[in-house]
Write an enzyme that holds these catalytic residues in place. Sequence first.
Site, PDB file in Angstrom:
ATOM      1  N   LYS A 238       5.287   0.970   0.223  1.00 31.60           N
ATOM      2  CA  LYS A 238       4.274   0.705  -0.807  1.00 31.60           C
ATOM      3  C   LYS A 238       4.857   0.897  -2.202  1.00 31.60           C
ATOM      4  O   LYS A 238       4.546   0.159  -3.131  1.00 31.60           O
ATOM      5  CB  LYS A 238       3.071   1.627  -0.590  1.00 31.60           C
ATOM      6  CG  LYS A 238       2.219   1.286   0.619  1.00 31.60           C
ATOM      7  CD  LYS A 238       1.016   2.225   0.702  1.00 31.60           C
ATOM      8  CE  LYS A 238       0.049   1.780   1.796  1.00 31.60           C
ATOM      9  NZ  LYS A 238       0.640   1.854   3.133  1.00 31.60           N
TER      10      LYS A 238
ATOM     11  N   GLU B 296      -1.984   7.568  -6.786  1.00 31.29           N
ATOM     12  CA  GLU B 296      -2.694   6.586  -7.603  1.00 31.29           C
ATOM     13  C   GLU B 296      -4.022   7.155  -8.098  1.00 31.29           C
ATOM     14  O   GLU B 296      -4.596   8.054  -7.460  1.00 31.29           O
ATOM     15  CB  GLU B 296      -2.986   5.315  -6.797  1.00 31.29           C
ATOM     16  CG  GLU B 296      -1.770   4.501  -6.453  1.00 31.29           C
ATOM     17  CD  GLU B 296      -2.129   3.232  -5.718  1.00 31.29           C
ATOM     18  OE1 GLU B 296      -1.311   2.305  -5.729  1.00 31.29           O
ATOM     19  OE2 GLU B 296      -3.229   3.159  -5.128  1.00 31.29           O
TER      20      GLU B 296
ATOM     21  N   HIS C  94     -10.954   6.158   5.483  1.00 30.51           N
ATOM     22  CA  HIS C  94      -9.979   5.223   4.915  1.00 30.51           C
ATOM     23  C   HIS C  94      -9.541   4.169   5.917  1.00 30.51           C
ATOM     24  O   HIS C  94      -8.526   3.507   5.716  1.00 30.51           O
ATOM     25  CB  HIS C  94      -8.754   5.967   4.372  1.00 30.51           C
ATOM     26  CG  HIS C  94      -9.084   7.133   3.514  1.00 30.51           C
ATOM     27  ND1 HIS C  94      -9.833   7.020   2.365  1.00 30.51           N
ATOM     28  CD2 HIS C  94      -8.795   8.455   3.654  1.00 30.51           C
ATOM     29  CE1 HIS C  94      -9.979   8.216   1.823  1.00 30.51           C
ATOM     30  NE2 HIS C  94      -9.364   9.097   2.591  1.00 30.51           N
TER      31      HIS C  94
ATOM     32  N   ARG D  96       2.525  -8.338   8.714  1.00 32.71           N
ATOM     33  CA  ARG D  96       2.161  -8.539  10.121  1.00 32.71           C
ATOM     34  C   ARG D  96       0.795  -9.206  10.172  1.00 32.71           C
ATOM     35  O   ARG D  96       0.141  -9.392   9.136  1.00 32.71           O
ATOM     36  CB  ARG D  96       2.094  -7.196  10.853  1.00 32.71           C
ATOM     37  CG  ARG D  96       1.154  -6.186  10.167  1.00 32.71           C
ATOM     38  CD  ARG D  96       1.033  -4.907  10.958  1.00 32.71           C
ATOM     39  NE  ARG D  96       0.381  -3.843  10.222  1.00 32.71           N
ATOM     40  CZ  ARG D  96      -0.924  -3.685  10.081  1.00 32.71           C
ATOM     41  NH1 ARG D  96      -1.743  -4.572  10.615  1.00 32.71           N
ATOM     42  NH2 ARG D  96      -1.434  -2.688   9.401  1.00 32.71           N
TER      43      ARG D  96
END
Length: 671
Positions: free
Chosen positions: A116, A200, A235, A292
């Site tokens: 990421k 973040e 999440h 994917r």
Amino acid sequence: MFNTLLIANRGEIACRVAATAQRLGLRTIAVYSEADANARHVAACDAAIPIGGPEPRNSYLRGPAILEAAKAAGAQAVHPGYGFLSENEAFAQACADAGIVFVGPPASAIAAMGSKSAAKSLMEAAGVPLVPGYHGENQDPDFLQAQADLIGYPVLIKASAGGGGKGMRIVASADAFREALASCKREAAGSFGDDKVLIERYLQKPRHIEIQVFADSHGNCVYLFERDCSVQRRHQKVIEEAPAPGMTPERRRAMGEAAVAAARAVDYVGAGTVEFIAEPDGRFYFMEMNTRLQVEHPVTEMITGHDLVEWQLRVAAGEPLPVRQDDLSFTGHAIEARIYAENPDNGFLPSIGRLDVLRLPPHVAFANGDVRIDGGVREGDAITPYYDPMIAKLIVRGKDREQARARMAQALGELQCVGVQTNIAFLRRLMLDDAFAQADLDTGLIERRHDSLFPLPMPATDTACALAMAALLASQGEKSSEPHQRVAGADPWNALDGWRVSGVYEKTFSLLDRGEAREVVLRRVAEQWSYSSGETVLPLAWQTEATGAGQYLVRIRLGDADERATVIVRGEQVHVYAGGVPTLLEQHDPLMHSVDESSDHGGSLTAPMPGKIISIAVKAGDAVKAGDALLVMEAMKMEHTIQSPKDGTVQEVYFAVGDQVGDGAELLALD
């Protein structure tokens, strides 16, 4: 096209890939762990090869073992499904080095987008807007804490190599950061073999919107529109739909073109998903790219009519994409619900057990109808602690969102599952919730609508109790309230119709309704039956039909109301499915279930599920306060923190780090 395909995965995606590959005339090879020897995906393939123990690291994450299986089977290609090794660049490269086609992007693209942090740096250089945060390589806890302090709380810690909500925590204050960071790193290392994280700013009311992209080896790349995946718990996505409600053509084009640009930047080939987080004002930020196929790809298939697994196989074989961007369009609206073995009323903790009954609504196998089931388990299979607890994906399509939502609510009401706890009733409440109906979506919807989605337990209705009573009578041979025609010469003492010389027959049923004892009485005077519970007395007529072992179709007339339901009797449990609403009652024998009220079980804490102890924060003699973290268990690829229910002192800790514990095992004792 290659002729033999090894499927390096399990569950519903392995079943789906096998079905598509076989339709194309390919021979399919399954791999399986010790826990999956009799799994559905093994039966679905033409041949199967064992690859190790039940834990993923001993089987489905063993790249060398899977490659050896592919070579032994003569497979020319490997489909990694999603999860496990699907985004593992080393495995993709090992396949290429062995001359075996990896059905996915090249290792270089996985490397570029698999982290990421690296992906965000790449997007930043390309001018794609990013959520404010830290995406660098420095993983020193003091440095990361300082970055979080600079960003401002709440912040989101995310596993750099992760997905599916694993290795992710929302941190509300500086005091909670260190513990959350350690937990994220452990979970990331266990799930992805990489404990790197990024930090973040946590957006307060965001929507999660992703774009399906597809590229071939001839330079073509398209986007197949968007999916809204905002409805999440822990999440992890629960509901996905396509197209995204409220999406304008201009914004769809902007996000689609940004996603294609991201794919082209890394010379992408195959199916991929570019995920964005969007604010209410329409601004969107790049989150990550999943290199994917996604769990939620069926909603895209339902609205576009294209088989994305077939596309994967054809592109991997070197064929060009079958369409160009201008050829793509969509029709209608599709919604997918993930059916999990879990308890929504207890923090969505996974549920372990055997699927004694699994009845699905009428559906089609793929996209030719409006209701579709993608499943990896069958009735009689076990949900184990080793893998994700998904039972199936339920996908529906309608001419518009409202029709799709209504069809989903109806289909969920037709699902019947006995043996494990499930989220089926919760999903149906979600479909009927006002905020969801009005498309007032964001990633915090479930928490925001907690009171309506988690209503206070209500007593079972008299109708449900009467249906249960009729099924219990059927299990004892009394199938109907209709007068029995006696056979001449038959032994009257063998009759089960409740006949009495006095003309009065009465039978009391003691039921447990959410733990509360409740007595219902069946009474017959002459030929008239009645039901009574408390002060309620109503005339009753019933008829039952056995549809399986312990399974009955029950019709009753209670007072002036008619009702029809499926009732399943399993041991002492009676499961009533009426009007789309399930009710669980239990037969109660006060003598068998008597409890010594004076017994003192002390302050022991028990395991909420089977799992492994991975961290212990206390020792005997430590003083703790209510809410303190005592230990951490790992199950179903997720961490679960056991907290102190009260202030006290730890008397004894019964297990050590690394120990496997069973459901209900005493973990430690408090004074």
